[in-house]
Design an enzyme around this catalytic site. Structure first.
Site, PDB file in Angstrom:
ATOM      1  N   GLU A 113     -15.529 -13.710  20.006  1.00 16.96           N
ATOM      2  CA  GLU A 113     -15.007 -14.570  21.070  1.00 16.96           C
ATOM      3  C   GLU A 113     -14.127 -15.699  20.563  1.00 16.96           C
ATOM      4  OE1 GLU A 113     -19.206 -16.836  21.999  1.00 16.96           O
ATOM      5  OE2 GLU A 113     -17.632 -17.042  23.479  1.00 16.96           O
ATOM      6  N   CYS A 143     -30.092 -41.725  25.958  1.00 15.37           N
ATOM      7  CA  CYS A 143     -29.846 -42.606  27.104  1.00 15.37           C
ATOM      8  C   CYS A 143     -28.484 -43.283  26.932  1.00 15.37           C
ATOM      9  CB  CYS A 143     -30.901 -43.690  27.177  1.00 15.37           C
ATOM     10  SG  CYS A 143     -32.571 -43.064  27.269  1.00 15.37           S
ATOM     11  N   TRP A 148     -32.873 -40.717  29.565  1.00 15.84           N
ATOM     12  CA  TRP A 148     -33.465 -39.447  29.117  1.00 15.84           C
ATOM     13  C   TRP A 148     -34.943 -39.754  28.973  1.00 15.84           C
ATOM     14  CZ3 TRP A 148     -31.628 -34.557  28.139  1.00 15.84           C
ATOM     15  CH2 TRP A 148     -32.485 -33.702  27.463  1.00 15.84           C
ATOM     16  N   LYS A 164     -20.113 -14.169  18.469  1.00 16.52           N
ATOM     17  CA  LYS A 164     -19.435 -15.430  18.104  1.00 16.52           C
ATOM     18  C   LYS A 164     -18.092 -15.127  17.442  1.00 16.52           C
ATOM     19  CE  LYS A 164     -21.138 -17.687  19.960  1.00 16.52           C
ATOM     20  NZ  LYS A 164     -22.360 -17.671  20.707  1.00 16.52           N
ATOM     21  N   ARG A 187     -23.700 -36.966  26.864  1.00 12.62           N
ATOM     22  CA  ARG A 187     -24.790 -37.180  25.917  1.00 12.62           C
ATOM     23  C   ARG A 187     -26.119 -36.612  26.423  1.00 12.62           C
ATOM     24  NH1 ARG A 187     -23.145 -40.745  22.149  1.00 12.62           N
ATOM     25  NH2 ARG A 187     -25.268 -40.985  21.440  1.00 12.62           N
ATOM     26  N   GLU A 212     -25.624 -11.568  17.926  1.00 17.54           N
ATOM     27  CA  GLU A 212     -25.123 -12.892  18.283  1.00 17.54           C
ATOM     28  C   GLU A 212     -23.981 -13.303  17.346  1.00 17.54           C
ATOM     29  OE1 GLU A 212     -25.013 -14.798  20.595  1.00 17.54           O
ATOM     30  OE2 GLU A 212     -24.603 -16.809  19.825  1.00 17.54           O
ATOM     31  N   LYS A 247     -16.345 -21.490  30.226  1.00 18.73           N
ATOM     32  CA  LYS A 247     -17.672 -21.922  29.793  1.00 18.73           C
ATOM     33  C   LYS A 247     -18.751 -21.344  30.688  1.00 18.73           C
ATOM     34  CE  LYS A 247     -20.735 -24.017  27.416  1.00 18.73           C
ATOM     35  NZ  LYS A 247     -21.127 -23.225  26.245  1.00 18.73           N
ATOM     36  N   HIS A 263     -26.838   6.767  11.030  1.00 18.37           N
ATOM     37  CA  HIS A 263     -26.611   7.692  12.149  1.00 18.37           C
ATOM     38  C   HIS A 263     -25.171   7.656  12.651  1.00 18.37           C
ATOM     39  CE1 HIS A 263     -30.829   8.644  12.233  1.00 18.37           C
ATOM     40  NE2 HIS A 263     -31.134   7.366  12.322  1.00 18.37           N
ATOM     41  N   ASN A 313     -32.097 -48.830  25.998  1.00 20.48           N
ATOM     42  CA  ASN A 313     -32.189 -47.583  25.225  1.00 20.48           C
ATOM     43  C   ASN A 313     -33.131 -47.839  24.058  1.00 20.48           C
ATOM     44  OD1 ASN A 313     -30.195 -46.543  26.791  1.00 20.48           O
ATOM     45  ND2 ASN A 313     -28.608 -46.545  25.218  1.00 20.48           N
ATOM     46  N   GLY A 314     -33.845 -46.825  23.643  1.00 20.05           N
ATOM     47  CA  GLY A 314     -34.735 -46.990  22.489  1.00 20.05           C
ATOM     48  C   GLY A 314     -36.183 -46.952  22.932  1.00 20.05           C
TER      49      GLY A 314
HETATM   50  C1  F6R Z   1     -21.028 -16.822  24.231  1.00 19.81           C
HETATM   51  C2  F6R Z   1     -21.217 -17.363  25.575  1.00 19.81           C
HETATM   52  C3  F6R Z   1     -21.484 -16.439  26.692  1.00 19.81           C
HETATM   53  C4  F6R Z   1     -22.626 -16.966  27.541  1.00 19.81           C
HETATM   54  C5  F6R Z   1     -22.827 -16.106  28.792  1.00 19.81           C
HETATM   55  C6  F6R Z   1     -24.020 -16.560  29.584  1.00 19.81           C
HETATM   56  O1  F6R Z   1     -20.833 -17.829  23.309  1.00 19.81           O
HETATM   57  O2  F6R Z   1     -21.160 -18.545  25.756  1.00 19.81           O
HETATM   58  O3  F6R Z   1     -21.758 -15.168  26.230  1.00 19.81           O
HETATM   59  O4  F6R Z   1     -23.783 -16.963  26.744  1.00 19.81           O
HETATM   60  O5  F6R Z   1     -21.671 -16.176  29.583  1.00 19.81           O
HETATM   61  O6  F6R Z   1     -23.872 -17.861  29.994  1.00 19.81           O
HETATM   62  P1  F6R Z   1     -25.131 -18.713  30.482  1.00 19.81           P
HETATM   63  O7  F6R Z   1     -26.047 -18.859  29.321  1.00 19.81           O
HETATM   64  O8  F6R Z   1     -24.532 -20.024  30.920  1.00 19.81           O
HETATM   65  O9  F6R Z   1     -25.765 -17.960  31.609  1.00 19.81           O
END
Ligand code: F6R
Ligand code: UD1
Length: 695
Positions: A574, A2, A88, A571, A33, A567, A690, A590, A115-116
């Site tokens: 990217e 919160c 929250w 990471k 947050r 995964e 993002k 293979h 908060n709390g």
């Molecule tokens: C990798 C990454 C992307 C997202 C993908 C899906 O670190 O961030 O591969 O996972 O673009 O995004 P969302 O989960 O927002 O649908």
């Protein structure tokens, strides 16, 4: 999660509109947050009148509501208290009535943001109900507002006139639990009190004049304010104020005492987090537990409820914040990605909070409860996502199949659409997305909706397109993810999906033991993640030395750990711009084996599960070709002699289907530190956004 924000102007003219804008802006700075509702309170035009606007959802929704309600903006105040909050939900769902601020009564004599958690709120509520108070919300906070009014009224009846600080002390002495709180009152216009115990609160000071000293004296009471002293008590067991005490009000705080004794124009800010204050002023004072900050007539007084102990400081320093907004939001971390990796001890817990009853081995997903019978009857489950979210589907697919006995397929959204895959009315389609705005996933969702399938969202962002357009779903509650590379969303999606699989099979007797085992495992995950995070130093050194100039990496996993390998590779690609490939350990022979030599770094996931012998055989194929793998294995497992491995990263052991939650953390850290060493802007890697809102 919160957030509290307060704004008090004194001898600085501000219109109501400007005050509201300041409050809303303060809340926006706290958005990172995480929260699920927001609200503000300002004074009305008539004496004693208050305006409260609050709503579930984002601050954006609150802003619109303020505009829709046509709250008059033009009235000018030269002294005013505005308070604001992002909540929250803990006690009660995110609804208008449960949002803060809370009021003591319909006219709002006392208004609170908090908060709390007040742990004795049930007892206080029962007592106050007996006194005739009527409660509007399910929250613990509302008892604080009612308590203010009750103690104020009881004191008046006794002919006592406590000031706002004294009243606050009396109220606090009745509360158990933790709080950061603000109170404003129509009985004390232009005044506010802020208090903290176990939940942060700071005060910002903005004035053109130079403060005489850079500290504020702490004022101690002559008598202790606790129930049970010799002073007369009212029937709530509360101590009415001692009359002699009100002379505290006349004491001057040296910092705000101007040379010519003429009061100076000044603005004060209260906040649970410096992020919302920094825009206005860099001069801040951090309150300590049990401090009460009382602001009136342009002065700030710090009071203590208890008598001075010998080792207590008698001042609070007014500090100058040297940090920029971004730094505050990042805390002690260099990048959001690092912060989010480390937050996973909390975010994984938040995903389970209020949903897992660890003692009785029960899962309740509020957003899915009424849909479970329909989902259980579906012909097949299809999980659709992109990128990291796709990997969380892969990681949990087999536990879905094992627990539900429903066929499960996992699809990349774009490929699913490219194939125009058939979808039927009796299919259940699970869409997993951090942002809830990924264009490929949204298009696939629309495609499935048109064909009449039942759609379920597993989404982090409340109010996002996928969250709104799916029939039902689960918010993963990981809190906002700012770093472009997804980290904490992955572990929270993973847990949310495991919880869905458990919910779908909770009426199956034969699965009871497996259920209990997984739920016991889930309970330990946050602490086990904390243990894995301790590997950071050895990972840092691995990245600086052995992995320094490597141009390519292989990640080997099998069964539950294939998703971890994919995964990890994503990471690394990217954010380090280095080629990395996740390989199913069984596929090595293979073709991929041709790449293996003493140069190629290979990360192998060799934690204990039923496929461990098969993974070992793949690792032996690597070592036989002079490959020196980086082993991710369970604590104490002496799999290979030291001369055969580059390094060993030991992680705690958990249930097989949860092991990926722990195994992914070292690769998140490897990708992070490789990127930092290569001078890459980790939070904003090149060519990536993002939220991918284009197809
Ligand atoms: C990798 C990454 C992307 C997202 C993908 C899906 O670190 O961030 O591969 O996972 O673009 O995004 P969302 O989960 O927002 O649908
Ligand atoms: C809800 C509240 C939470 C509160 C809790 C207490 C919200 C957003 N959540 O959580 O703040 O603490 O009650 O009882 O108000 N949904 C979708 N698609 C999705 C995700 C969710 O349709 O992708 C729907 C769900 O079916 C549900 C609603 O959104 O109707 C909220 O979901 P969720 O936050 O997961 O529900 P609770 O955990 O019950």
């Amino acid at each position: 999660m919160c957030g509290i924000f307060g704004y008090i102007n004194f001898l600085v003219d501000k219109t109501r509109g400007e005050i509201i804008d300041t409050l809303v802006d303060g809340l926006e700075k706290l958005e990172y947050r995480g929260y699920d509702s927001a609200g503000i309170s300002v004074d009305g035009d008539k004496k004693g009148e208050c305006i409260i606007v609050k709503s579930p959802g984002k601050v954006e929704v609150l802003k619109k509501l303020v505009a829709d309600q046509k709250v008059p903006r033009s009235t000018v105040f030269d002294n005013h208290v505005g308070i604001a909050h992002t909540r929250w939900a803990t006690h009660g769902p995110a609804t208008v009535i449960n949002s803060h601020p809370h009021r003591s009564d319909p006219t709002g004599e006392f208004i609170i943001v908090h908060n709390g958690i007040i742990s004795n709120y049930n007892d206080l509520r029962t007592l106050l109900l007996a006194k005739g108070f009527q409660f509007e919300s399910d929250t613990d906070t509302e008892v604080i507002a009612k308590l203010f009014k009750h103690i104020y009224d009881s004191n008046l009846e006794e002919g006592l006139h406590p000031d706002l600080n004294q009243l606050t002390k009396l109220v606090l002495s009745e509360l158990n639990g933790s709080y950061g709180l603000l109170v404003k009152s129509s009985h004390f216009p232009g005044e506010a009190c802020g208090a903290r115990k176990g939940s942060p609160l700071l005060v910002g000071v903005k004035t053109e004049r130079k403060l005489k000293v850079d500290f504020v004296d702490v004022e101690y009471p002559e008598t202790e304010t606790t129930s049970g002293s010799a002073a007369p008590q009212n029937d709530l067991g509360l101590l009415p104020v001692a009359q002699g005490e009100s002379n505290l009000r006349t004491s001057q705080s040296r910092a705000f005492f101007s040379e010519d004794s003429i009061p100076m124009p000044i603005e004060f800010f209260f906040a649970s987090d410096a992020a919302s204050i920094i825009k206005h002023t860099k001069k801040v004072l951090y309150l300590q537990d049990d401090d009460i900050a009382h602001i009136f007539d342009g002065e700030l007084h710090i009071h203590r409820a208890t008598k001075k102990k010998s080792d207590e400081s008698t001042t609070r320093t007014i500090e100058t914040l040297e940090m920029e907004l971004n730094q505050i939001m990042k805390g002690p971390y260099q990048h959001f990605m690092q912060k989010e990796i480390f937050e996973q001890t909390e975010s994984t817990f938040n995903t389970m909070r209020g949903r897992v009853d660890f003692d009785n081995h029960k899962i309740t997903l509020g957003g899915l409860k009424s849909w479970l019978p329909t989902i259980r009857r579906c012909r097949r489950l299809i999980m659709i996502a992109c990128g990291t979210s796709y990997h969380s589907c892969l990681a949990t697919r087999s536990i879905f199949e094992e627990l539900t006995d429903i066929p499960v397929s996992v699809e990349l959204a774009s490929d699913f659409l490219d194939r125009k895959s058939p979808v039927f009315r009796d299919d259940t389609i699970i869409f997993v997305s951090q942002s809830g705005e990924t264009a490929d996933s949204i298009l696939a969702l629309q495609y499935c909706l048109e064909r009449g399938a039942l759609t379920v969202g597993i989404v982090n962002t409340v109010g996002s397109s996928i969250s709104r357009q799916t029939h039902c779903g689960v918010h993963i509650n990981a809190g906002p993810e700012i770093g472009v590379a997804s980290t904490k969303a992955y572990t929270s999606q993973y847990i949310a999906l495991v919880m869905v699989a458990l919910s779908l099979s909770n009426d199956t007797i034969s699965k009871i033991e497996r259920h209990s085992e997984i739920i016991d495992g889930l309970k330990k995950i946050p602490d086990q993640i904390a243990k894995v995070l301790k590997l950071e130093d050895s990972i840092k050194s691995l990245c600086k030395n052995e992995l320094k100039d490597k141009k390519s990496l292989l990640l080997l996993g099998r069964g539950f750990q294939f998703a971890t390998a994919l995964e990890g590779a994503l990471k690394i690609k990217e954010i380090t711009y280095t080629h990395a490939e996740g390989v199913l350990a069984g596929e090595l022979k293979h073709g991929v084996l041709a790449l293996v030599d003493e140069q190629l770094p290979i990360i192998a996931f060799a934690t204990r599960d039923s496929l461990f012998p098969n993974v070992m055989s793949a690792i032996e194929q690597v070592t036989a070709r002079k490959g020196k793998p980086i082993l991710v294995c369970n604590e104490g497992a002496k799999i290979l002699s030291q001369d055969k491995v580059m390094t060993t990263l030991e992680v705690p052991e958990t249930v097989d289907c949860l092991q990926g939650l722990l195994n992914v953390i070292p690769v998140q850290l490897i990708s992070y530190w490789l990127a930092v060493d290569r001078g890459i802007n980790v939070d904003f890697p090149r060519n990536l956004a993002k939220s991918v809102t284009v197809t």
